[in-house]
Design a protein around this motif. Sequence first.
Motif, mmCIF file in Angstrom:
data_model
loop_
_atom_site.group_PDB
_atom_site.id
_atom_site.type_symbol
_atom_site.label_atom_id
_atom_site.label_comp_id
_atom_site.label_asym_id
_atom_site.label_seq_id
_atom_site.Cartn_x
_atom_site.Cartn_y
_atom_site.Cartn_z
ATOM 1 N N SER A 126 0.796 -1.232 0.000
ATOM 2 C CA SER A 126 0.000 0.000 0.000
ATOM 3 C C SER A 126 0.823 1.274 0.000
ATOM 4 N N TRP A 130 -0.505 4.889 -1.324
ATOM 5 C CA TRP A 130 -0.785 6.000 -0.412
ATOM 6 C C TRP A 130 0.035 7.227 -0.798
ATOM 7 N N TYR A 134 -1.388 10.993 -1.587
ATOM 8 C CA TYR A 134 -0.920 12.214 -0.932
ATOM 9 C C TYR A 134 -0.480 13.262 -1.949
ATOM 10 N N GLY A 142 -5.095 12.228 2.503
ATOM 11 C CA GLY A 142 -4.449 10.926 2.573
ATOM 12 C C GLY A 142 -4.241 10.450 4.002
ATOM 13 N N SER A 146 -6.006 7.066 5.726
ATOM 14 C CA SER A 146 -5.196 5.946 6.231
ATOM 15 C C SER A 146 -5.432 5.719 7.720
ATOM 16 N N GLY A 179 0.142 4.201 4.952
ATOM 17 C CA GLY A 179 -0.003 5.630 4.682
ATOM 18 C C GLY A 179 0.393 6.528 5.824
#
Length: 535
Positions: A126, A130, A134, A142, A146, A179
Amino acid sequence: MENWSRPRRILYKRHLSSEERFVGQSDEDQNTDHEICTITSEGGTSASRSGSDEEETLTVDYVLETIGFGKFHWKLSFVTGFAWMGEAMEMMILTILGPQLRCEWRLPSYKVALIISVVFLFSAISCPGWGRVYDMYGRRVGLIMSMCWTLFYGLLSAFAPTYSWFLFLQGLVGFGLGGIPQTVTLYSEFLPIKKRGTYIMMMTLFWSGGGVFEVLLALWIMPTLGWRWLLIVSTLPLAIFICFCFWLPESPRFDLLTGNAEKAMATLQRVAKDNGKAMPPGKVTAHTQKDRGQIKDLLSPQYWRMTILLWFLWLSIAFSYYGIILLTTELLQTGDSCGTIKGADLDPTCNLECNYLTSADYKSLLWTTFAEVPGIFAVLWIMERIGRRKTMALCLFIFSLLILPLYACIGRVALTICIFIARAFIIGVFQVVYIYTPEVFPTENRALAMGTCSMMSKLGSLVSPFVSEVMLRKSKYLSLSVYCGCTLLAGFLPLMLPLETLGRGLQESSLNKEAGVQMTTTTSQTDGRSNKIGQ
């Protein structure tokens, strides 16, 4: 009229310190401490009817340097700090749950290691995604997404009925954790240049505090309420962050890159108001760029060397950091390192020996976790004097040396002391690389760079449990040799990095350098204000 057609000569004082060196420049390229730079701008633009009427263009670095560190930054530190603390607790709990779940569900060592590895695997998957979120949709969006994801599946994990369900839900927790390291990206983009490393290192006290708090919670909850309640209570920092996330502003650097100069200016005015400082006269100018978060930019001729070196550095540091954490519980359970690792003589296919963590184990784990706090201050003192690169190299070499006593026949006290000091230095180098990475990439792909580096760190963390859990039960010396050799080799990587970032301003866009105006935006760090040039 004559003045309008005459070329304008703009003078400013340029402070040639380490913060103004760019990628590809060596220290030898800087021959003087100060010099007066003259830039000739072709006159005749409609924007400059007279020298007195022209509004000065500000850079974010200059505005933040003028405003300084104040009340706004303290609030930002606490809000983002809870995100940092929540991630640390979710990671630390994996170390504590291992022995407990082995006993309750009669798990062999490889299944215990798999619980930890699946978290890192999903997190590694991920991280780049992520990072792109962002860079494309904003730091604030973001981070909130997360955190909500991690909180939801962290709570669900407490109700897992079987090992398979627990493994699956912890994988989803890891997906959200991918994230959260971007907290540093958001936080760093609000900080003034001077002592930026200091502020970020101080915020990492939340990380270390989270680890200490998790051990204290385990010492209190595990003997009475059990591991399910520990999972529930451990999500408290995540819940606190979500309660206060409405206050969190978007990064003005991101707003400028998306063409929203008015919003960026409003955010900077908000920072100035909270800090009780006046905004400098002038305005910031947006540099709209749609091609953000592109992996190809990280591998461009300008950045490929930096990217590759940082990827391997992050992988090695995370592998060793989580290795020493996981080794702590395993080595402490031996009681005396002269003895064999419990379970080592058992057939690996039926290795189901059950050893709960005792009160003494928790206390030793608490001491070794607390080592991260003085470690942060020690590494901070070193970093401000010798720079980021040399500090990372020094910490890695010292960590590898501290692994050597663990080969010998030492008791619990000596073992705890060695791990204490080793934890202090490995957390130090981990935080320095967190500071360094956002400083060497522009705003347009800073989050993606952090995401890919975090992915590499998760891959290193993924492998680490099999060395500290499975390999350790076959050969303690082989397991220790892997960690010692890894950090020893990794110690040379920081010295190969092409840029020292101590005191250097954050680069807004790689287009600045291509357009030949990066000099004027960066030199505003000390003198500050720069006029529009080349527009």
